[in-house]
Design a protein around this motif. Sequence first.
Motif, PDB file in Angstrom:
ATOM      1  N   SER A 232       5.220  -3.264 -13.017  1.00  0.00           N
ATOM      2  CA  SER A 232       3.666  -3.035 -13.550  1.00  0.00           C
ATOM      3  C   SER A 232       3.135  -2.167 -14.873  1.00  0.00           C
ATOM      4  O   SER A 232       2.443  -1.063 -14.969  1.00  0.00           O
ATOM      5  CB  SER A 232       2.523  -3.305 -12.378  1.00  0.00           C
TER       6      SER A 232
ATOM      7  N   THR B 213       1.114  -0.982  -0.127  1.00  0.00           N
ATOM      8  CA  THR B 213       0.064  -0.158   0.152  1.00  0.00           C
ATOM      9  C   THR B 213       0.654   0.801  -0.197  1.00  0.00           C
ATOM     10  O   THR B 213       1.708   0.973   0.401  1.00  0.00           O
ATOM     11  CB  THR B 213      -0.959  -0.122   1.392  1.00  0.00           C
TER      12      THR B 213
ATOM     13  N   SER C 212     -10.533   0.327 -10.158  1.00  0.00           N
ATOM     14  CA  SER C 212     -10.017  -1.166  -9.486  1.00  0.00           C
ATOM     15  C   SER C 212      -9.787  -1.693 -10.740  1.00  0.00           C
ATOM     16  O   SER C 212     -10.416  -1.910 -12.038  1.00  0.00           O
ATOM     17  CB  SER C 212     -10.405  -1.846  -8.283  1.00  0.00           C
TER      18      SER C 212
ATOM     19  N   GLU D 150      -5.582  -4.124  -8.363  1.00  0.00           N
ATOM     20  CA  GLU D 150      -4.674  -2.822  -7.769  1.00  0.00           C
ATOM     21  C   GLU D 150      -6.563  -2.184  -7.319  1.00  0.00           C
ATOM     22  O   GLU D 150      -7.033  -1.811  -8.117  1.00  0.00           O
ATOM     23  CB  GLU D 150      -4.146  -2.131  -8.704  1.00  0.00           C
ATOM     24  N   SER D 151      -5.916  -1.481  -6.341  1.00  0.00           N
ATOM     25  CA  SER D 151      -6.756  -1.137  -5.738  1.00  0.00           C
ATOM     26  C   SER D 151      -7.065   0.641  -5.588  1.00  0.00           C
ATOM     27  O   SER D 151      -5.715   1.257  -4.605  1.00  0.00           O
ATOM     28  CB  SER D 151      -8.009  -1.597  -4.784  1.00  0.00           C
TER      29      SER D 151
ATOM     30  N   SER E 263      -1.449  -0.204 -14.470  1.00  0.00           N
ATOM     31  CA  SER E 263      -1.073   0.195 -13.297  1.00  0.00           C
ATOM     32  C   SER E 263      -1.328   1.744 -13.528  1.00  0.00           C
ATOM     33  O   SER E 263      -0.880   2.583 -15.133  1.00  0.00           O
ATOM     34  CB  SER E 263       0.100   0.324 -11.868  1.00  0.00           C
TER      35      SER E 263
ATOM     36  N   VAL F 266      -4.159   3.707  -1.940  1.00  0.00           N
ATOM     37  CA  VAL F 266      -3.802   2.583  -3.398  1.00  0.00           C
ATOM     38  C   VAL F 266      -2.850   1.380  -2.926  1.00  0.00           C
ATOM     39  O   VAL F 266      -2.681   1.675  -1.467  1.00  0.00           O
ATOM     40  CB  VAL F 266      -2.048   2.550  -4.655  1.00  0.00           C
ATOM     41  N   GLU F 267      -3.984   0.271  -2.847  1.00  0.00           N
ATOM     42  CA  GLU F 267      -3.282  -0.616  -2.086  1.00  0.00           C
ATOM     43  C   GLU F 267      -3.036  -1.724  -3.740  1.00  0.00           C
ATOM     44  O   GLU F 267      -4.280  -1.644  -4.471  1.00  0.00           O
ATOM     45  CB  GLU F 267      -5.004  -1.185  -1.180  1.00  0.00           C
ATOM     46  N   ARG F 268      -2.318  -2.894  -3.482  1.00  0.00           N
ATOM     47  CA  ARG F 268      -2.416  -4.073  -4.387  1.00  0.00           C
ATOM     48  C   ARG F 268      -1.846  -5.280  -3.968  1.00  0.00           C
ATOM     49  O   ARG F 268      -1.252  -5.501  -2.779  1.00  0.00           O
ATOM     50  CB  ARG F 268      -1.433  -3.534  -5.233  1.00  0.00           C
TER      51      ARG F 268
END
Length: 194
Positions: A170, A72, A139, A120-121, A173, A86-88
């Motif tokens: 990534s 994150t 997302s 990815e969120s 992304s 951002v979280e992954r």
Amino acid sequence: MKTIVRIYLIFFSVLPLLSYSQVRTKNNRYIEFTGGIRDLNLDYKSNFGASISFVSASRIKAYKRFNFGYDTYYFNINQLGKKVPVERIFASYTVEPVVLKGKKQKSYIGVELGGGVGYESINKGANTIDNFTITNGTSQVVGLLFGGINAEKYIGKGFAIGLKETLAFSPLSNVQKLTFQSSISFKFKLANKL
């Protein structure tokens, strides 16, 4: 960068004095816990990554890892003057050939390469921030390519500690395509392969 080099120097000069472990063999299986900071941002509460890996040796005298991870961070939106979380989460497979190794294989440096898939969120899935709409999506599924260097030292029976520098690419992304993470890892022996 100087701090990282100092940590590596201390790590490899002090730990050989503490080493009384078994020699690594291809029949052993390990579980590895890794945690660290992303992009050298010392705000570790909002910029960190962690993973759990199942590790074994391959026929080509390299480690192979099945990794499950989470990271994150906050991405800065200049137009708003705000940071967006951002979280992954991801799963990956990597191979780590040994580049340098110490006597009796109690320490080594390896290069880790591999790939995986993640989710990815952005902004916890919400597509608006202060009346600003995120147009590229919040997302999505992303592909990941990993490269890095791992320095590891065996401390005791079935236990090793390591330092890692990992670069993640990534291409899909929407916020940050290239990231790196500085981590420390703890590896424990699970069992011998039958």
